[in-house]
Design a protein around this motif. Structure first.
Motif, PDB file in Angstrom:
ATOM      1  N   ALA A   1       0.834  -1.211   0.000  1.00  0.00           N
ATOM      2  CA  ALA A   1       0.000   0.000   0.000  1.00  0.00           C
ATOM      3  C   ALA A   1       0.865   1.256   0.000  1.00  0.00           C
ATOM      4  CB  ALA A   1      -0.926  -0.012   1.218  1.00  0.00           C
ATOM      5  N   LEU A   2       2.050   1.159   0.590  1.00  0.00           N
ATOM      6  CA  LEU A   2       2.971   2.309   0.645  1.00  0.00           C
ATOM      7  C   LEU A   2       3.985   2.295  -0.499  1.00  0.00           C
ATOM      8  CD1 LEU A   2       1.893   2.364   3.645  1.00  0.00           C
ATOM      9  CD2 LEU A   2       4.105   3.350   4.233  1.00  0.00           C
ATOM     10  N   ARG A   3       3.861   1.312  -1.411  1.00  0.00           N
ATOM     11  CA  ARG A   3       4.841   1.173  -2.510  1.00  0.00           C
ATOM     12  C   ARG A   3       6.259   1.103  -1.948  1.00  0.00           C
ATOM     13  NH1 ARG A   3       0.381   0.838  -4.309  1.00  0.00           N
ATOM     14  NH2 ARG A   3      -0.492   1.984  -6.087  1.00  0.00           N
TER      15      ARG A   3
ATOM     16  N   THR B   1       0.857   1.416   9.256  1.00  0.00           N
ATOM     17  CA  THR B   1       2.008   2.289   9.007  1.00  0.00           C
ATOM     18  C   THR B   1       2.601   2.783  10.318  1.00  0.00           C
ATOM     19  OG1 THR B   1       0.999   4.497   9.022  1.00  0.00           O
ATOM     20  CG2 THR B   1       0.665   3.155   7.038  1.00  0.00           C
TER      21      THR B   1
ATOM     22  N   TRP C   1      -5.119   6.243  -0.998  1.00  0.00           N
ATOM     23  CA  TRP C   1      -4.022   7.052  -0.452  1.00  0.00           C
ATOM     24  C   TRP C   1      -4.190   7.309   1.041  1.00  0.00           C
ATOM     25  CZ3 TRP C   1      -7.378   8.432  -4.342  1.00  0.00           C
ATOM     26  CH2 TRP C   1      -8.435   9.268  -3.968  1.00  0.00           C
ATOM     27  N   LEU C   2      -5.365   7.016   1.598  1.00  0.00           N
ATOM     28  CA  LEU C   2      -5.532   7.181   3.052  1.00  0.00           C
ATOM     29  C   LEU C   2      -4.912   6.007   3.820  1.00  0.00           C
ATOM     30  CD1 LEU C   2      -9.162   8.639   3.198  1.00  0.00           C
ATOM     31  CD2 LEU C   2      -6.975   9.881   3.183  1.00  0.00           C
ATOM     32  N   LEU C   3      -4.508   4.949   3.105  1.00  0.00           N
ATOM     33  CA  LEU C   3      -3.746   3.829   3.692  1.00  0.00           C
ATOM     34  C   LEU C   3      -4.510   3.162   4.833  1.00  0.00           C
ATOM     35  CD1 LEU C   3      -0.231   5.579   3.859  1.00  0.00           C
ATOM     36  CD2 LEU C   3      -1.116   4.131   2.009  1.00  0.00           C
TER      37      LEU C   3
END
Lengths: 291, 291
Positions: free
Chosen positions: A64-66, A158, A151-153
């Motif tokens: 998700a964060l690449r 995280t 993009w809100l992950l």
């Protein structure tokens, strides 16, 4: 004490470092932007629980964060190395927290990844027994945004946990121990560091219910393992949506997570709620058998 | 190269350390939970701009996180020390980024605080000239939640920037350079690292408008300084609410921030928008005089 092992391609088993010394660059984007992912695993008697589920979620969060992180085998080897070191240095502690962290590293230098093993905090162990009083706090998101705003992950674990920590501080400032987040459209989401479970026991049928994943919550590795074990033990299973009234009407509510395990919720917004010691005992026995 | 100076009560002017070596504990809660605050200041010719505004916002962010950080004088001394070191090591760079970071530190040990000085990235300098194409992305929050949910830390500049970074990555994956966040109720909020400004020039009256602070955005130090300077130069000022259509109907839209300064927005969601080079030049001249 803490044992630290960095994942390093030059050290197949991981690179053991002195945890009492600085080991991170001050320009690491994990430290400057919370840009990274993590997992917390429980080690019992030298072995970690639910290793594959945690490693799968770590990989999913990194996706998700690449963020390109070491593969599962490299993490497993570093975990083994860290647990061996920890057992040698701390022989009298049957339980430990095993934290896996991967950050985006220093710009241009690639990710930083490490395993940290430390004792389970006494306060955490205590809450397993005493339970927790929670506040319901608005997470600000509606329960449908995760699907349309990647993009809100929202499904990723995280390092950007400042809001989770602030919510717990807010609860403590207001006489509670922990938080259950709700969505702006009134659905029950999750705790800042845990998954919400509720149980009903009616007419001989025991049902375990947790909020649905689509609401943007983290997929709980403990919830997942408990659901599997409970189904095998004859429980019915359900997946939200749950609303605050469902928590008040349940026979029991718990927060479940890898380190604190199955923790009864004893009060919501200052009002005591029923607990069900026999259901807690039954489910805790299943949790104790997690591998 | 980077210059690092830690704030340390044993070193009144700050403790200069070797930035090429690890200087942070891997257990620092800044690194493990994004639990801390920061500011980015521009240094020009050895002096930092808007120092008091940045230090005031740093203190305000720390207050929202219940984080005790060093006082403004200690930060100022460390900034001076860092800029002196930087000038000695990098004499040919008139501009630099001065980053102030304070984290919750290692549990039980108190906060960690440091100043890092590094060159302004070339890509950042370039965008001042070329402008940026932006995507409008949903921030997931409605524009009224900040007031009732302080635990969301919406007005604080925390280290938990994973979503901001993910939004910029999402924009780049879709052919844009940057992002303007919108609220779930359709209001214009801010950029991931900037404040939104729009201008109208009608009937000889020039008006500068920015979203209202109550919508949960960060109070922009550059926006604040520019509004003051623009008012003195005869501009009218306005504070939102702004909606996406207001961006499309404006004579110009900019993202403003301390390092990239006044950056024209050239396209929104793939469609070019008007720019106003004469307004940009006029406002940029005001920005260049910030102290």
């Amino acid at each position: 004490m803490t044992v630290l092992v960095f994942l390093d391609s030059a050290f197949e088993q991981g690179r053991v470092v002195d945890a009492s010394r600085p080991q991170l660059m001050a320009t690491d984007q994990g430290a400057t932007r919370g840009d990274g992912v993590f997992e917390s695993l429980l080690a019992v008697d030298g072995g970690v629980r639910k290793e594959q589920a945690h490693l799968a979620r770590l990989a999913s969060s990194a996706g998700a964060l690449r963020l390109e992180i070491p593969d599962a085998e490299a993490w497993s080897r570093a975990i083994r190395t860290a647990l061996t070191e920890y057992a040698a240095s701390t022989p009298d502690r049957p339980e430990a927290v095993v934290k896996l962290i991967a950050t985006r590293g220093v710009e241009g230098a690639g990710p930083t990844a490490w395993v940290a093993v430390s004792p389970v905090p006494a306060a955490t162990r205590r809450q397993r027994e005493t339970g927790v009083a929670v506040l319901l706090l608005d997470r600000g998101y509606d329960s449908t945004v995760a699907q349309r705003a990647p993009w809100l992950l929202l499904g990723a674990k995280t390092l950007s946990y400042a809001v989770n920590m602030a919510a717990i501080r807010h609860a403590k400032e207001h006489g509670a121990d922990d938080v259950i987040f709700t969505s702006s459209d009134g659905k029950v989401l999750e705790g800042p560091t845990s998954t919400v479970l509720t149980a009903r026991h009616r007419g001989g049928v025991k049902t375990l219910v947790t909020p649905q994943l689509e609401s943007g919550i983290l997929p709980g590795t403990s919830q997942g393992a408990l659901f599997k074990a409970a189904a095998e033990a004859g429980w019915q299973l359900g997946y939200g949506p749950l609303e605050p009234k469902d928590l008040l009407e349940a026979d029991a509510v718990w927060l479940i997570s890898s380190i604190r395990l199955l923790t009864p919720v004893t009060a919501i917004d200052g009002a005591a709620i029923p607990t069900a010691p026999e259901l807690t005992a039954e489910l805790a026995a299943l949790v104790d058998r997690f591998l």
